[in-house]
Design an enzyme around this catalytic site. Structure first.
Site, PDB file in Angstrom:
ATOM      1  N   GLU A 109       1.483  12.013   3.895  1.00  0.00           N
ATOM      2  CA  GLU A 109       2.210  13.749   4.115  1.00  0.00           C
ATOM      3  C   GLU A 109       1.466  14.838   4.171  1.00  0.00           C
ATOM      4  O   GLU A 109       0.650  14.950   3.089  1.00  0.00           O
ATOM      5  CB  GLU A 109       3.550  13.615   2.998  1.00  0.00           C
ATOM      6  N   ARG A 156      -1.657   0.533  -6.777  1.00  0.00           N
ATOM      7  CA  ARG A 156      -2.161   1.751  -5.831  1.00  0.00           C
ATOM      8  C   ARG A 156      -3.386   2.311  -6.960  1.00  0.00           C
ATOM      9  O   ARG A 156      -3.500   1.103  -7.968  1.00  0.00           O
ATOM     10  CB  ARG A 156      -1.458   3.857  -6.240  1.00  0.00           C
ATOM     11  N   LYS A 165      -0.375  14.929  -5.921  1.00  0.00           N
ATOM     12  CA  LYS A 165      -1.123  15.442  -5.472  1.00  0.00           C
ATOM     13  C   LYS A 165      -0.344  17.040  -5.259  1.00  0.00           C
ATOM     14  O   LYS A 165      -0.112  18.425  -5.354  1.00  0.00           O
ATOM     15  CB  LYS A 165      -0.081  15.752  -2.826  1.00  0.00           C
TER      16      LYS A 165
HETATM   17  P1  ATP Z   1       0.348  11.302  -4.331  1.00  0.00           P
HETATM   18  O1  ATP Z   1       1.082  10.980  -5.549  1.00  0.00           O
HETATM   19  O2  ATP Z   1      -0.181  11.606  -4.644  1.00  0.00           O
HETATM   20  O3  ATP Z   1       1.562  12.832  -3.788  1.00  0.00           O
HETATM   21  P2  ATP Z   1       1.922  10.653  -1.674  1.00  0.00           P
HETATM   22  O4  ATP Z   1       1.981   9.025  -2.221  1.00  0.00           O
HETATM   23  O5  ATP Z   1       2.794  11.624  -1.787  1.00  0.00           O
HETATM   24  O6  ATP Z   1       0.005  10.683  -3.017  1.00  0.00           O
HETATM   25  P3  ATP Z   1       1.422   9.920   0.911  1.00  0.00           P
HETATM   26  O7  ATP Z   1       0.525  11.430   1.865  1.00  0.00           O
HETATM   27  O8  ATP Z   1       2.490   9.941   1.171  1.00  0.00           O
HETATM   28  O9  ATP Z   1       0.728  10.452  -0.599  1.00  0.00           O
HETATM   29  O10 ATP Z   1       0.341   8.813   0.813  1.00  0.00           O
HETATM   30  C1  ATP Z   1      -0.412   8.227   2.202  1.00  0.00           C
HETATM   31  C2  ATP Z   1      -0.478   6.996   1.887  1.00  0.00           C
HETATM   32  O11 ATP Z   1      -1.533   6.937   0.542  1.00  0.00           O
HETATM   33  C3  ATP Z   1       0.845   6.402   1.503  1.00  0.00           C
HETATM   34  O12 ATP Z   1       0.434   4.650   1.972  1.00  0.00           O
HETATM   35  C4  ATP Z   1       0.607   5.708  -0.211  1.00  0.00           C
HETATM   36  O13 ATP Z   1       0.923   4.712   0.162  1.00  0.00           O
HETATM   37  C5  ATP Z   1      -1.260   5.927  -0.036  1.00  0.00           C
HETATM   38  N1  ATP Z   1      -1.209   6.274  -1.601  1.00  0.00           N
HETATM   39  C6  ATP Z   1      -1.005   7.773  -2.227  1.00  0.00           C
HETATM   40  N2  ATP Z   1      -1.658   7.504  -3.569  1.00  0.00           N
HETATM   41  C7  ATP Z   1      -2.780   6.453  -3.579  1.00  0.00           C
HETATM   42  C8  ATP Z   1      -2.813   6.188  -4.228  1.00  0.00           C
HETATM   43  N3  ATP Z   1      -3.850   7.016  -5.957  1.00  0.00           N
HETATM   44  N4  ATP Z   1      -3.741   5.098  -4.500  1.00  0.00           N
HETATM   45  C9  ATP Z   1      -3.545   4.362  -3.347  1.00  0.00           C
HETATM   46  N5  ATP Z   1      -2.581   4.406  -2.142  1.00  0.00           N
HETATM   47  C10 ATP Z   1      -2.604   5.960  -2.372  1.00  0.00           C
HETATM   48 MG    MG Z   2       4.496   9.809  -0.202  1.00  0.00          MG
END
Ligand code: ATP
Ligand code: MG
Length: 559
Positions: free
Chosen positions: A36, A264, A274
C-alpha cells in the site's frame, strides 16, 4: 564460500512444487508484491519482496508489483516512487509495468453491481459505529441490519448514487450479504465499498466510493492471473472471505489464485509498523524516512547495507508458519559478513591525537604499500605516504596503562600497521591535563614486509597528519533500547528511544585516498567497523555513516 548443499524446500515451495507436479495453473507460477503506497518500505517488506520475487525467479515464473491503492486519504505518489526504487535496489524487476488496484476500479464496480443484482450485496445506511455494534462476538451471532432486505432496484439505485457522489462520507456503505452468524467475524456482511470524497493519487476526483481491501485484493489477484497470493498470517482468517469473493466471479477456465500465509518478520529492538515509522518522521525524532537508524530499506541503504546483505538475511531467516522474533544481531551479522568480503580496508582516526616520530629525518617521507583487503585477493594494494607527523586514536594511548593494555604508553612499543615499530618516549599535556602530543622514536630496521622478525603485541592504525583529509563521521546505534518497544501495554514505544542512537564526530582524520569517495561507497575503517559515504557527502565536506562496528558490541555487553 557459497553454500552448495541443496536446501530443503520451505512450506511454500512445497505447495508450489506439488501444484507444478499436478499441472495446476498450466504449470505457471505467478506471484505479486502488493504494497500500500502509504509509507516507505521496511525490512519486513524486504522479506516479502525476496520471497515473492524469489519464487517467481526460482520457478521461471513472473512477479508483479501491485500498488494496493484503495485508500486515497493516506496514499501519495512520493511513496509509489520510493517503493519502486527500493524494489529495484534490492535487485528485483517486476513483470511489465507496475500495476495498481486503482486500474481495476471500473471492473470491481461492475462486479459489485452484478452482486447486487444477484442479491449478494446491499446498501446499508447505518454509521460504521452502528454496524460494528451489530457484528456480535465470535460466540454470539450478529444482528441483521434493518437495510439488509432492500430490493435489488433500491440497492442499485443507491449504489449508483453513491458512485455519483450524491451522499456525504460515511453516510452509506455497500455490504456483502453473507452470514451474520458465521463463527468467522470477517464473514459477517463485510463492507465492500465506502464513500470517500477524497482525491486519489491516480484517479483524481473520478471516484467518490472506494473498494475495501478484502474485496479489491483477491479480485485484483484474479485479474492479473496470480497463482500464489502470499500474505502474512494476520490474513489467515480473511481467507474464507477472499475465496467467497472469488467464488462470485471466478470462471473455471481462468487461473484461480490461492492465498498462502506466512509469518511476518519481527525484529528485536525495532518497530515495523508504517504508522509508527511515520510518527518518528513527523515528530522529527529521525531526520526522515531514510534516516540511517530507520528499519526502512532506504534507511538501511543510507546506513551502508548492501542489497546482497539484505537478500542473504532474508534467506537465513527463512519462511515460517508461526510468528517469531528475529534477533536484529542477525541482520547486522549479514551486512558485516558481506562487507568483510567487499569493502576495502582503510585507515581512519575518529578521535585523533598527534603523534610525532622524533628520530625520523625531518622534512622527509616515504611511500608504503598497503594491502586493500586480505579477504579479497583481487582488491590489490594502495600506497600511503608515511612521515614523522601522525595521528592515532586518543584511546590507543594511556598515561598509566594496565599490564594487559597492548597499545601505547610511556616506554611501550607497538607496530604502526604497514609501517614500523615505534616506542613512546614522552608525551605533552595542555593546561587542562589533556594529552595533546605523543613523542615516539621508530626503529628503521622494522619496516613491515621486509622480513624483519621483531614482534610486538599491539598494532595500531594511523594517518599522516600532513596529508590527512577531514571528515564528519556519524556513529549510529539502535534507535530503541528495548527488545520490543511496541510491545508494552501501557507504555508508548517512544518511551524506549535510545538517547545515544546518534553520535556525530566532527574532527575525524582519514587517509587521503578517501578524498574522492562517493556517496554509498563502503569501507572498513581498520579496527573500527564498516562505514558508508552519506548521500550528502561532498569533497568539501566528507560525511561517513557507520554501518556496524566490527564486532557485535551488544553481545559483548551482556556477557
Ligand atoms: P505495516 O504493518 O508495516 O504498516 P502493511 O502490511 O500494512 O505493513 P503493506 O504495504 O500492506 O504493509 O504490505 C505489503 C506486503 O508486505 C504485504 O503482502 C504484507 O503482508 C507484507 N509485509 C508487511 N510487513 C511485513 C513483515 N513485517 N514481514 C513480512 N512481510 C510483511
Ligand atoms: Mg497492509
Amino acid at each position: 564460500m557459497e553454500n552448495i548443499e541443496p536446501k530443503s524446500l520451505n512450506f511454500i515451495e512445497q505447495i508450489i512444487e506439488k501444484d507444478l507436479s499436478e499441472g495446476k495453473n498450466g504449470g505457471v507460477v505467478y506471484t505479486r508484491f502488493p504494497p500500500e503506497p502509504n509509507g516507505y518500505l521496511h525490512i519486513g517488506h524486504a522479506k516479502s519482496i525476496c520471497l515473492n520475487f524469489g519464487l517467481g525467479a526460482k520457478y521461471h515464473g513472473r512477479t508483479n508489483l501491485r500498488f494496493d491503492d484503495t485508500n486515497p486519504t493516506k496514499e501519495e505518489d512520493e511513496y509509489v516512487q520510493s517503493i519502486m526504487e527500493d524494489v529495484r535496489w534490492l535487485g528485483f524487476q517486476w513483470e511489465g509495468e507496475p500495476r495498481y488496484a486503482s486500474d481495476y476500479f471500473e471492473q470491481l464496480y461492475l462486479w459489485a453491481e452484478e452482486m447486487i443484482q444477484r442479491g449478494l450485496a446491499y446498501v446499508d445506511d447505518q454509521t460504521s459505529e452502528e454496524i460494528s455494534a451489530q457484528r456480535g462476538t465470535p460466540q454470539k451471532p450478529g444482528i441483521f441490519s434493518p437495510f439488509r432486505n432492500r430490493s435489488v432496484e433500491e440497492n442499485l439505485d443507491l449504489f449508483r448514487r453513491m458512485k455519483a457522489g450524491e451522499f456525504p462520507d460515511g453516510s452509506r456503505v455497500l455490504r456483502a450479504k453473507l452470514d451474520m452468524a458465521s463463527p468467522n467475524m470477517q464473514m459477517r456482511d463485510p463492507v465492500m465499498y465506502r464513500i470517500l470524497h477524497s482525491s486519489h493519487h491516480r484517479t483524481g476526483n473520478k471516484w467518490s466510493i472506494y473498494p475495501m481491501y478484502d474485496y479489491a485484493h483477491g479480485q485484483s489477484d484474479y485479474l492479473e492471473g496470480i497463482t500464489h497470493s502470499i500474505c502474512t498470517l494476520e490474513f489467515e482468517n480473511h481467507k474464507p472471505l477472499y475465496n467467497w469473493f472469488l467464488d462470485q466471479i471466478a470462471d473455471v477456465n481462468h487461473v484461480r489464485p490461492q492465498q498462502i500465509e506466512f509469518a511476518r518478520l519481527n525484529l528485536s529492538y525495532t518497530i515495523m509498523s508504517k504508522r509508527k515509522l511515520l510518527e518518528l518522521v513527523e515528530k522529527k525524532i529521525v531526520s526522515g524516512w531514510d534516516d540511517p537508524r530507520m528499519p526502512t530499506i532506504s534507511g538501511l541503504r543510507r546506513r551502508g547495507y548492501t542489497p546482497e546483505s539484505i537478500r542473504s538475511f532474508a534467506d537465513r531467516i527463512g519462511v515460517a508458519k508461526r510468528d517469531n522474533i528475529i534477533d536484529v544481531g542477525l541482520l547486522e551479522f549479514s551486512v558485516r559478513d558481506h562487507l568483510n568480503k567487499v569493502a576495502p580496508r582503510v585507515f581512519a582516526v575518529l578521535d585523533p591525537v598527534k603523534l610525532t616520530i622524533t628520530n625520523y629525518p625531518s622534512g622527509s617521507s616515504e611511500w608504503l604499500e598497503i594491502e586493500n583487503n586480505p579477504e579479497d585477493p583481487q582488491s590489490g594494494s594502495r600506497k600511503l605516504e608515511f612521515g614523522p607527523n601522525l595521528f592515532i586514536e586518543r584511546d590507543d594511548f594511556m598515561e598509566n596503562p594496565p599490564n594487559k593494555f597492548f597499545r601505547l604508553g610511556p616506554g611501550r612499543e607497538v607496530r604502526l600497521k604497514g609501517a614500523y615499530i615505534i616506542k613512546c618516549e614522552d608525551f605533552i599535556k595542555d593546561e587542562n591535563g589533556v594529552v595533546v602530543e605523543i613523542l615516539c622514536t621508530y626503529d628503521p630496521t622494522t619496516k613491515s614486509g621486509e622480513g624483519q622478525s621483531r614482534k610486538v603485541k599491539g598494532t595500531l592504525h594511523w594517518v599522516n597528519a600532513d596529508k590527512a583529509v577531514d571528515a564528519e563521521v556519524r556513529l549510529y546505534d539502535r534507535l530503541f533500547n528495548d527488545e520490543d518497544p511496541a510491545g508494552h501495554k501501557d507504555l508508548d514505544f517512544l518511551d524506549f528511544l535510545n538517547p545515544d542512537s546518534l553520535q556525530i564526530l566532527n574532527n575525524c582524520k582519514l587517509e587521503p585516498t578517501l578524498q574522492n569517495a562517493n556517496p554509498e561507497d563502503k569501507f572498513q575503517f581498520q579496527r573500527l567497523g564498516y562505514f558508508s559515504v552519506d548521500k550528502n557527502s561532498s569533497q568539501d565536506h566528507l560525511i561517513f555513516n557507520r554501518t556496524v562496528p566490527l564486532k557485535d558490541s551488544w553481545v559483548k555487553q551482556s556477557k
